[in-house]
Design a protein around this motif. Structure first.
Motif, PDB file in Angstrom:
ATOM      1  N   TYR A 217      -0.367  -4.910   7.330  1.00  0.00           N
ATOM      2  CA  TYR A 217       0.598  -5.361   8.358  1.00  0.00           C
ATOM      3  C   TYR A 217       1.644  -4.165   8.061  1.00  0.00           C
ATOM      4  N   PHE A 218       2.485  -3.707   9.142  1.00  0.00           N
ATOM      5  CA  PHE A 218       3.631  -2.594   9.139  1.00  0.00           C
ATOM      6  C   PHE A 218       4.890  -3.233   9.190  1.00  0.00           C
ATOM      7  N   LEU A 219       5.629  -3.501   8.127  1.00  0.00           N
ATOM      8  CA  LEU A 219       6.842  -4.237   8.036  1.00  0.00           C
ATOM      9  C   LEU A 219       8.045  -3.321   8.027  1.00  0.00           C
ATOM     10  N   ALA A 220       9.295  -3.901   8.650  1.00  0.00           N
ATOM     11  CA  ALA A 220      10.431  -3.131   8.415  1.00  0.00           C
ATOM     12  C   ALA A 220      11.220  -4.217   7.523  1.00  0.00           C
TER      13      ALA A 220
ATOM     14  N   LEU B  42       1.035  -1.102   0.043  1.00  0.00           N
ATOM     15  CA  LEU B  42      -0.117  -0.098   0.029  1.00  0.00           C
ATOM     16  C   LEU B  42       1.002   1.279   0.084  1.00  0.00           C
ATOM     17  N   GLU B  43       1.892   1.151   0.739  1.00  0.00           N
ATOM     18  CA  GLU B  43       2.828   2.294   0.958  1.00  0.00           C
ATOM     19  C   GLU B  43       4.279   1.905   1.344  1.00  0.00           C
ATOM     20  N   GLN B  44       5.168   2.592   0.948  1.00  0.00           N
ATOM     21  CA  GLN B  44       6.592   2.183   1.419  1.00  0.00           C
ATOM     22  C   GLN B  44       7.259   3.627   1.417  1.00  0.00           C
ATOM     23  N   THR B  45       8.444   3.391   2.020  1.00  0.00           N
ATOM     24  CA  THR B  45       9.279   4.774   2.371  1.00  0.00           C
ATOM     25  C   THR B  45      10.901   4.373   2.784  1.00  0.00           C
ATOM     26  N   ALA B  46      11.769   4.749   2.133  1.00  0.00           N
ATOM     27  CA  ALA B  46      12.890   4.323   2.477  1.00  0.00           C
ATOM     28  C   ALA B  46      13.429   5.100   3.830  1.00  0.00           C
ATOM     29  N   VAL B  47      14.051   4.425   4.785  1.00  0.00           N
ATOM     30  CA  VAL B  47      14.633   5.007   6.039  1.00  0.00           C
ATOM     31  C   VAL B  47      16.194   4.753   5.968  1.00  0.00           C
ATOM     32  N   GLY B  48      16.649   4.194   5.179  1.00  0.00           N
ATOM     33  CA  GLY B  48      18.199   4.176   5.079  1.00  0.00           C
ATOM     34  C   GLY B  48      18.671   3.213   4.031  1.00  0.00           C
ATOM     35  N   LYS B  49      19.899   3.043   3.867  1.00  0.00           N
ATOM     36  CA  LYS B  49      20.467   2.153   2.571  1.00  0.00           C
ATOM     37  C   LYS B  49      19.904   0.895   2.803  1.00  0.00           C
ATOM     38  N   ASP B  50      19.269   0.465   1.840  1.00  0.00           N
ATOM     39  CA  ASP B  50      18.467  -0.901   1.962  1.00  0.00           C
ATOM     40  C   ASP B  50      17.613  -1.233   2.867  1.00  0.00           C
ATOM     41  N   GLN B  51      17.083  -0.108   3.429  1.00  0.00           N
ATOM     42  CA  GLN B  51      15.915  -0.619   4.447  1.00  0.00           C
ATOM     43  C   GLN B  51      14.665   0.588   4.252  1.00  0.00           C
ATOM     44  N   LYS B  52      13.521  -0.127   4.571  1.00  0.00           N
ATOM     45  CA  LYS B  52      12.374   0.270   4.163  1.00  0.00           C
ATOM     46  C   LYS B  52      11.337   0.206   5.148  1.00  0.00           C
TER      47      LYS B  52
ATOM     48  N   PRO C  42      18.590  -5.659   4.631  1.00  0.00           N
ATOM     49  CA  PRO C  42      19.061  -6.797   3.678  1.00  0.00           C
ATOM     50  C   PRO C  42      18.825  -8.305   4.315  1.00  0.00           C
ATOM     51  N   GLY C  43      18.883  -8.158   5.840  1.00  0.00           N
ATOM     52  CA  GLY C  43      18.728  -9.353   6.500  1.00  0.00           C
ATOM     53  C   GLY C  43      17.365 -10.071   6.752  1.00  0.00           C
ATOM     54  N   GLY C  44      16.059  -9.308   6.081  1.00  0.00           N
ATOM     55  CA  GLY C  44      14.967  -9.789   6.144  1.00  0.00           C
ATOM     56  C   GLY C  44      13.904  -8.928   6.352  1.00  0.00           C
ATOM     57  N   ALA C  45      12.788  -9.395   6.663  1.00  0.00           N
ATOM     58  CA  ALA C  45      11.725  -8.548   6.849  1.00  0.00           C
ATOM     59  C   ALA C  45      10.976  -8.807   8.225  1.00  0.00           C
ATOM     60  N   THR C  46      10.732  -7.693   8.953  1.00  0.00           N
ATOM     61  CA  THR C  46       9.969  -8.056  10.330  1.00  0.00           C
ATOM     62  C   THR C  46       8.692  -7.372  10.264  1.00  0.00           C
ATOM     63  N   VAL C  47       7.705  -8.227  10.937  1.00  0.00           N
ATOM     64  CA  VAL C  47       6.307  -7.599  11.231  1.00  0.00           C
ATOM     65  C   VAL C  47       6.454  -6.883  12.262  1.00  0.00           C
ATOM     66  N   LEU C  48       6.109  -5.579  12.027  1.00  0.00           N
ATOM     67  CA  LEU C  48       6.273  -4.680  13.462  1.00  0.00           C
ATOM     68  C   LEU C  48       4.909  -4.544  13.760  1.00  0.00           C
ATOM     69  N   ARG C  49       3.746  -4.602  13.497  1.00  0.00           N
ATOM     70  CA  ARG C  49       2.593  -4.688  13.972  1.00  0.00           C
ATOM     71  C   ARG C  49       1.590  -5.087  12.968  1.00  0.00           C
ATOM     72  N   GLU C  50       0.446  -5.383  13.307  1.00  0.00           N
ATOM     73  CA  GLU C  50      -0.511  -5.453  12.415  1.00  0.00           C
ATOM     74  C   GLU C  50      -1.673  -4.392  12.790  1.00  0.00           C
ATOM     75  N   LEU C  51      -2.147  -3.747  11.664  1.00  0.00           N
ATOM     76  CA  LEU C  51      -2.988  -2.580  11.984  1.00  0.00           C
ATOM     77  C   LEU C  51      -4.465  -3.088  12.475  1.00  0.00           C
TER      78      LEU C  51
END
Length: 119
Positions: free
Chosen positions: A69-72, A48-58, A75-84
């Motif tokens: 879901y709100f994800l981070a 739905l939406e994405q924003t870069a927060v650093g090199k290779d980090q979104k 390069p090491g993988g994806a983490t679910v920060l929380r479900e809306l």
């Protein structure tokens, strides 16, 4: 005897070139299919939406079926920060700009800027 060696080398070269050409076209075909929504063609997962927060980090807001879901993503993988929750999802949808509020084409924007400069 000499011709047999030359013919076998030419055959090996032909087969190698054929494999390389086939690999090229298969990768182009698969890349086109993945960009168009994946091999399955389903649209169960939507970014739905994405924003870069650093090199290779979104940070991503992703819809999977009827859940958001709100994800981070690093390069090491994806983490679910929380479900809306349903309420948060509805509030986010309401705050989105309507399609009519989005700017037009680049040519239209350039025309508007040039008209403003003339004044």
């Amino acid at each position: 005897m000499h011709w047999e060696v030359i013919l076998s080398l030419l055959w090996a070269l032909f087969v190698t070139c054929l494999i390389l050409v086939l690999a090229y076209f298969v990768t182009r075909f698969l890349a086109g299919r993945m960009a168009a929504g994946g091999l399955a063609g389903g649209r169960r997962l939507t970014v739905l939406e994405q924003t870069a927060v650093g090199k290779d980090q979104k940070l991503l807001l992703v819809r999977l079926d009827d859940r958001v879901y709100f994800l981070a993503v690093t390069p090491g993988g994806a983490t679910v920060l929380r479900e809306l929750t349903e309420e948060e999802n509805a509030a986010w949808q309401a705050s989105r700009p309507s399609p009519s509020a989005e700017p037009g084409s680049f040519a239209q924007a350039l025309r508007r800027v040039l008209e403003q400069r003339k004044k």
